[in-house]
Scaffold this active site. Structure first.
Site, PDB file in Angstrom:
ATOM      1  N   ASN A  49       0.861  -1.177   0.000  1.00 26.73           N
ATOM      2  CA  ASN A  49       0.000   0.000   0.000  1.00 26.73           C
ATOM      3  C   ASN A  49       0.897   1.226   0.000  1.00 26.73           C
ATOM      4  OD1 ASN A  49      -1.617   2.194   0.638  1.00 26.73           O
ATOM      5  ND2 ASN A  49      -3.002   0.952   1.876  1.00 26.73           N
ATOM      6  N   CYS A  54      -5.538   4.497  -3.971  1.00 26.25           N
ATOM      7  CA  CYS A  54      -6.938   4.100  -4.127  1.00 26.25           C
ATOM      8  C   CYS A  54      -7.124   2.734  -4.763  1.00 26.25           C
ATOM      9  CB  CYS A  54      -7.693   5.157  -4.941  1.00 26.25           C
ATOM     10  SG  CYS A  54      -7.550   6.818  -4.276  1.00 26.25           S
ATOM     11  N   HIS A 301     -11.619   2.262   1.350  1.00 24.85           N
ATOM     12  CA  HIS A 301     -10.609   1.236   1.095  1.00 24.85           C
ATOM     13  C   HIS A 301     -11.027   0.410  -0.117  1.00 24.85           C
ATOM     14  CE1 HIS A 301      -7.346  -1.349   2.041  1.00 24.85           C
ATOM     15  NE2 HIS A 301      -8.112  -2.407   2.234  1.00 24.85           N
ATOM     16  N   ASP A 318      -6.095  -7.902  -0.838  1.00 23.40           N
ATOM     17  CA  ASP A 318      -6.281  -6.684  -0.044  1.00 23.40           C
ATOM     18  C   ASP A 318      -4.897  -6.090   0.230  1.00 23.40           C
ATOM     19  OD1 ASP A 318      -6.989  -4.692   1.669  1.00 23.40           O
ATOM     20  OD2 ASP A 318      -8.079  -5.954   3.091  1.00 23.40           O
TER      21      ASP A 318
END
Length: 523
Positions: A49, A54, A301, A318
Site C-alpha cells: 500500500n 486508491c 478502502h 487486499d
C-alpha cells in the site's frame, strides 16, 4: 449516525429512555497479521500500500490474473537501456514478474512514477476507468508493429451501434463505436441485467425533441444503442459514484445491486444485439473478479475478489495480504444494500434493525466461456525476454544482498583511511575547511571481531603498503570544528579488535571509524 435517527421511535434504538445496542459476535480462528505469509497460504503475493493510490492495487491484480494479458505484457519489446520509472511497459513487466516470482509483497512506486501519477491528487481526480485507459493506451502503443500488436483490442474491445430511426418515414442513421469497458447504472437497477435493459432502452424523440432527418425535416424518431459484439474479457464499471444535483456534491450509491456468477448476454433471443451481430458467437460469461470499495465518497478502502483460474476458489487481494475466501463473501456480500440483523429479543421491539452496507462492488470482470481456455493460459519463464529476466534477477539479488547487509550491519564497521595523497589531491582543487573529504578516501567494511592487526593486512593487500610501514593515527575534533590527525594508536590499542577500537576511539558514536595512515617511506 444522525441524532434524529437515534431518537426516531420506529428505529428502536431508544426504548423506555434506554439505549438498546445489539452486537453480533463472530468467533474466527486468529491469524497473526504480522506473521501471515500470503505466498505460503495462497500461492499469491500482494501489492504494498503506497498510500493514496486508491483503486490501483485491485486493478493491477485483476489485470495480472488475466494470463493472456500478462503474457502479452511480457512479450512487449523493451530494452535493457529503458528505465522502469520512465517506461510504463517496462515498469509493468517488472511488476508482473515480481508478482509471479517474489515471496513477499511488491512495491508499485516505479509504475506510478512511470505514468506520472505520483501525487495523491492524481488518484482522486481520476477514476479506475481512466487509469485503465491510460495503461491500455500506453501498452497498445508499445505493442504496435510487434508480435503482440492488437492484443488489448482482441481482449477488451467490443462494439456497439448508436441508431436513430424515424417512425413515419424511411430514414435511419447509425454510428458504430468501440468500447473497452461499459458503465452501468446502479441507481434504479436491481441487477446487471436490469442495467443492460436500461442501456438498450429506446428513447422517443417527439414533440419539442423531434429529430431533424436529412431531406425529411423534423420527424418523430426512436433512438437507442445495440451491441454488435462483446469482447472476450468484459469489464463492467458500476456507477456507484454519482453527482447529486440537489445536494451539489458527489454521493456514493450503496443500493443493493446483484451480479450473477454466469452472465448470459444472449438472453431473450438476443435483445441486446444489433441486426448485424454474429449470432453464432455464444455470449455466455463467467465472473472472474469483483473490485470492491468500502467506505464513503471521499475515501475508503479498495480490494478485489479474484478467481485466477476460474475454479471455485476465490481469493481476496487486499493490498499486501492475500487470503482464500468463499463465493458468498465474493458475491452476495458485495451486492450492497441494507442488511437486517436477526432479532434476539422480539418482545422488546418489533422493528428489525437494518444497517447500510458500505462495502460493495464497483467494477466486475467477466470472461467469455468460449474464450476461457485461450485467456486462462500458461505463463512461464520462456515468455519473459532474456534481458528482462537477467535484469530483474540482478535486481532481486541486489535487494537480497542489501537486505542481508542491513541485517548484518551491526556486525560490521566502516573504516575510512586517509593518507598524504588524499590531502595533496584536495589542496588547490576544492576549497575545504578541512584537510580531507572523508567521502573520497578508501573505505573498508570490516567485521567488528577482526583483530586490528589483521585489518592492517587487509590494508596492505588493498593499498600495497606492507604492514611494517603503516602507522595509524586517530583524528581529533578541534574547537573550531575542524579535524586533524591527533595521535598515533598505542600498541595496546592495536592489540584490540576493530569493534573495540571503534568503541574506545569514537566518543561521538559515529557509524564509521576515521583513521589517518602515515606511511614510512623506508631508507
Amino acid at each position: 449516525m444522525p441524532l434524529s435517527e437515534l431518537y426516531n421511535p420506529s428505529r428502536g434504538y431508544l426504548v423506555n429512555d434506554t439505549c438498546v445496542i445489539e452486537a453480533e459476535v463472530a468467533v474466527c480462528k486468529v491469524v497473526d497479521y504480522w506473521s501471515y505469509d500470503s505466498k505460503k497460504e495462497t500461492g499469491y503475493v500482494g501489492l504494498k500500500n503506497q498510500g493514496a493510490t486508491c483503486y490501483m492495487n485491485s486493478l493491477l491484480q485483476t489485470l495480472y490474473h488475466i494470463p493472456y494479458f500478462r503474457k502479452a505484457v511480457y512479450h512487449m519489446p523493451t530494452t535493457e537501456n529503458d528505465m522502469p520509472s520512465g517506461s510504463i511497459p517496462l515498469a509493468l513487466q517488472s511488476l508482473f514478474y515480481k508478482l509471479q516470482y517474489n515471496d513477499s509483497s511488491v512495491s508499485t512506486k516505479e509504475l506510478t512514477k512511470s505514468f506520472g501519477w505520483d501525487m495523491h491528487d492524481s488518484f482522486m481526480q481520476h477514476d479506475v476507468q481512466e487509469l485503465n485507459r491510460v495503461l491500455s493506451e500506453k501498452l497498445e502503443d508499445k505493442m504496435k508493429g510487434t508480435v503482440v500488436e492488437g492484443t488489448i483490442q482482441q481482449l477488451f474491445e467490443g462494439h456497439h451501434m448508436n441508431y436513430i430511426e424515424c417512425i413515419n418515414v424511411d430514414f435511419k442513421s447509425t454510428r458504430k463505436e468501440s468500447f473497452y469497458d461499459l458503465q452501468l447504472d446502479v441507481k434504479g437497477c436491481q441487477d446487471v441485467y436490469a442495467s443492460f435493459d436500461k442501456y438498450v432502452e429506446v428513447e422517443r424523440l417527439e414533440g419539442d425533441n423531434k429529430y431533424h432527418a436529412e431531406q425529411h425535416g423534423l420527424q418523430d424518431a426512436k433512438k437507442g444503442v445495440l451491441f454488435i459484439d462483446f469482447p472476450p474479457v468484459l469489464q463492467l464499471q458500476l456507477k456507484r459514484f454519482e453527482y447529486d444535483f440537489m445536494r451539489d456534491t458527489m454521493v456514493k450509491i450503496n443500493d443493493r445491486y446483484e451480479f450473477p456468477l454466469q452472465l448470459d448476454l444472449d438472453r431473450d433471443d438476443g435483445k441486446y444485439l444489433s441486426p448485424d451481430a454474429d449470432r453464432n458467437v455464444r455470449n455466455l460469461y463467467t465472473l472472474h473478479s469483483v473490485l470492491v470499495h468500502s467506505g464513503g465518497v471521499h475515501g475508503g478502502h479498495y480490494y478485489a475478489f479474484i478467481r485466477p483460474t476460474l475454479s471455485d476458489q476465490w481469493f481476496k487481494f487486499d493490498d499486501e495480504r492475500v487470503t482464500k475466501e468463499d463465493a458468498k463473501r465474493a458475491l452476495e456480500e458485495q451486492y450492497g444494500g441494507e442488511e437486517e440483523l436477526p432479532q434476539t429479543n422480539p418482545g422488546l421491539n418489533n422493528t428489525p434493525f437494518k444497517f447500510t452496507k458500505y462495502s460493495n462492488a464497483y467494477m466486475l470482470v467477466y470472461i467469455r466461456e468460449s474464450d476461457k481456455d485461450k485467456i486462462i493460459c500458461n505463463v512461464d519463464e520462456k515468455d519473459i525476454a532474456e534481458h528482462l529476466r537477467i535484469r530483474l534477477e540482478k535486481d532481486r539479488e541486489e535487494k537480497e544482498r542489501r537486505k542481508k547487509e542491513k541485517a548484518e550491519a551491526h556486525l560490521y564497521t566502516i573504516i575510512k583511511v586517509a593518507r598524504d595523497d588524499d590531502l595533496t589531491a584536495q589542496i588547490g582543487k576544492d576549497i575545504y575547511f578541512d584537510l580531507v573529504d572523508h567521502d573520497k578516501v578508501p573505505s573498508f567494511r570490516i567485521q567488528k571481531q577482526m583483530p586490528f592487526t589483521q585489518f592492517k593486512e587487509e590494508v596492505a593487500k588493498e593499498l600495497g603498503i606492507p604492514t611494517q610501514f603503516q602507522r595509524f593515527w586517530l583524528w581529533a575534533k578541534r574547537q573550531n570544528h575542524t579535524y586533524r590527525p591527533n595521535r598515533p594508536l598505542t600498541p595496546q590499542e592495536e592489540a584490540l579488535t576493530v569493534g573495540q577500537l571503534k568503541e574506545a576511539a569514537n566518543k561521538a558514536h559515529n557509524a564509521e571509524l576515521k583513521l589517518f595512515l602515515e606511511v614510512e617511506l623506508g631508507t
